[in-house]
Enzyme design. Structure first.
Site, PDB file in Angstrom:
ATOM      1  N   HIS A 436     -11.156   6.359  -1.477  1.00 29.55           N
ATOM      2  CA  HIS A 436     -10.542   6.783  -2.733  1.00 29.55           C
ATOM      3  C   HIS A 436     -11.318   6.288  -3.950  1.00 29.55           C
ATOM      4  CE1 HIS A 436      -7.566   8.566  -5.167  1.00 29.55           C
ATOM      5  NE2 HIS A 436      -6.516   8.376  -4.384  1.00 29.55           N
ATOM      6  N   ASP A 440     -11.043  11.592  -4.849  1.00 34.04           N
ATOM      7  CA  ASP A 440      -9.599  11.652  -5.061  1.00 34.04           C
ATOM      8  C   ASP A 440      -8.954  12.559  -4.016  1.00 34.04           C
ATOM      9  OD1 ASP A 440      -9.638   9.961  -7.276  1.00 34.04           O
ATOM     10  OD2 ASP A 440     -10.065  11.628  -8.647  1.00 34.04           O
TER      11      ASP A 440
END
Length: 464
Positions: A436, A440
């Site tokens: 992450h 995203d």
């Protein structure tokens, strides 16, 4: 003159190695190409051969973890003593590119004019009276390895002199490789009762397994009330986290501690893909060839989808996201001691059949212990498949250096609605774990959507 033996650098990313087992003993006379030790790296275990001659004096102990270039032993002349206070040689910058790695011997011979071959290949060729110029090399850069010589001899058995004697006792002083000895120990086979069928009467792994099968045949006729032992770890065993197992442990902990890993689960309709593959299997059966596996199609599709989503084909270095120019897909392969991830290079440019040939060769090399470190370096993305084990969904862990890994589950029955009518389909679950910090959730989901679309068009994969 005393020659230092230092821990060789066998791959671009190798920093250290573990002395797994000394095959040769201190005080033993070593010839060019003799196996000195079994070296455990973070990816593969390899036999290290000598590039010089002399009396071996070891200075590293079994189980020691040492950096590349560390002094591990000496080759001494008759009557010569180990130099007092001698400093270990500096690690060389070059990487040893060989399928049969050799120990770096400082001050050893270096005949650059000879045919590209490993020391063990030269020794086996000399024992079998084989001209290396007639042997085709399968190692990196066409280098000839011992297996190439043995295959050449097997293809022309008349050229091989008969073994001078039957292997007995300490196998008549003949070297027996650590893999063979380990297999013999696992099967409870006495090596002194085996006649080797390898070059010069050398005992091979298949000789051991054949002997085990023969010795167990009479027992099979007589039922026993004692349950047979299950192969593998047994209750009460203590398994040290060393070698490959230890490397896996360190890498996985490092991966989870240094990345913000999340996993998306995504269902893909592969009805058309399964149908196309069944047709290819039928055609291959008629021609005697082999059809690509489902996983070969998935690796190709994953690589093609990465073209549209380069952020998933990346790594993080010095707080920067580096998007890789090539698409090299690591394919996870289960082996006896854990898991290795050999690399299919330029997967997006290969045909499905080309990927099938590459993955088959890498998997065979992995399971027979013949992978080189170069085979497992440079992955930009990875694919791990557990469908054959009946797994639908799992959370794969990202290989350090990448930002994503794709998990593939089993193909199972599903359905879709066509108006008011349910239609049977074939589906599988894709598990994408991503870092992450670099990716995203939405871009990760977009990649899976693209991948699902590519899998739904299998003919485009065959054309790509």
């Amino acid at each position: 003159m005393a020659q230092q033996i230092v821990l060789p650098k066998l791959g671009l990313t190798m920093q250290e190695g573990v002395i797994g087992e000394w095959v040769a003993s201190s005080g033993q006379h070593i010839a060019l190409g003799d196996t000195l030790l079994r070296l455990e790296t973070d990816k593969v275990d390899v036999d290290v051969e000598a590039e010089g001659e002399g009396i071996l004096a070891t200075v590293a102990q079994t189980g020691e973890v040492l950096p590349v270039g560390a002094l591990i032993g000496w080759l001494l002349a008759e009557g010569e003593s180990t130099p007092e206070g001698a400093a270990p040689a500096a690690a060389e910058e070059t990487v040893v590119e060989t399928a049969a790695p050799v120990a770096q011997v400082v001050g050893g011979p270096d005949d650059g004019s000879r045919i590209k071959s490993s020391p063990n290949a030269r020794r086996v060729a000399a024992a079998a009276n084989v001209d290396l110029s007639a042997v085709r090399g399968s190692g990196p850069g066409g280098r000839i390895v011992s297996e190439d010589v043995e295959e050449f001899v097997a293809a022309a058995p008349a050229a091989v002199p008969a073994p001078a004697s039957t292997v007995s006792g300490e196998v008549a002083g003949q070297f027996v490789g650590p893999i063979v000895r380990r297999r013999a120990a696992e099967l409870g086979v006495d090596l002194s009762h085996i006649t080797g069928t390898g070059v010069g009467g050398r005992i091979t792994k298949s000789d051991v397994e054949k002997a085990a099968g023969s010795s167990s045949a009479p027992a099979a006729a007589k039922p026993s009330s004692t349950p047979a032992l299950v192969a593998g770890p047994q209750p009460g065993d203590v398994i040290p986290l060393t070698g490959m197992r230890g490397a896996i442990a360190r890498n996985m902990v490092d991966s989870l501690q240094t990345m913000a890993q999340l996993t998306h689960g995504y269902e893909a309709d592969v009805t058309a893909l399964v149908a196309v593959r069944e047709q290819l299997k039928a055609e291959a059966a008629q021609s005697g060839s082999k059809a690509p596996s489902l996983n070969d199609f998935i690796v190709k599709a994953a690589a093609m989808a990465l073209r549209e989503h380069p952020l998933l084909n990346a790594g993080i270095t010095d707080d920067k996201i580096v998007l890789f120019e090539e698409i090299n897909v690591g394919v996870a392969v289960a082996v006896e001691n854990g898991l290795v991830v050999p690399v299919v290079r330029g997967a997006d440019e290969l045909s499905v059949s080309g990927i099938g040939s590459a993955t088959a060769a890498l998997a065979t090399a992995a399971r027979t212990g013949k992978l080189a470190l170069a085979d497992m370096e440079g992955a930009t993305f990875s694919v791990s498949t557990l469908g054959a084990y009946g797994v639908d969904f799992f959370t794969p862990v990202i290989n350090p250096g990448n930002v994503a890994i794709l998990g593939v589950g089993r193909v199972k029955d599903g359905f879709r609605w066509e108006g008011e009518t349910p239609v049977k389909t074939q589906v599988l679950t894709l598990s994408l774990t991503f870092d992450h910090r670099a990716v995203d959730g939405a871009p990760a989901a977009e990649y899976l959507r693209t991948l699902r679309g590519v899998l739904a068009r299998p003919l485009s994969l065959l054309a790509g």
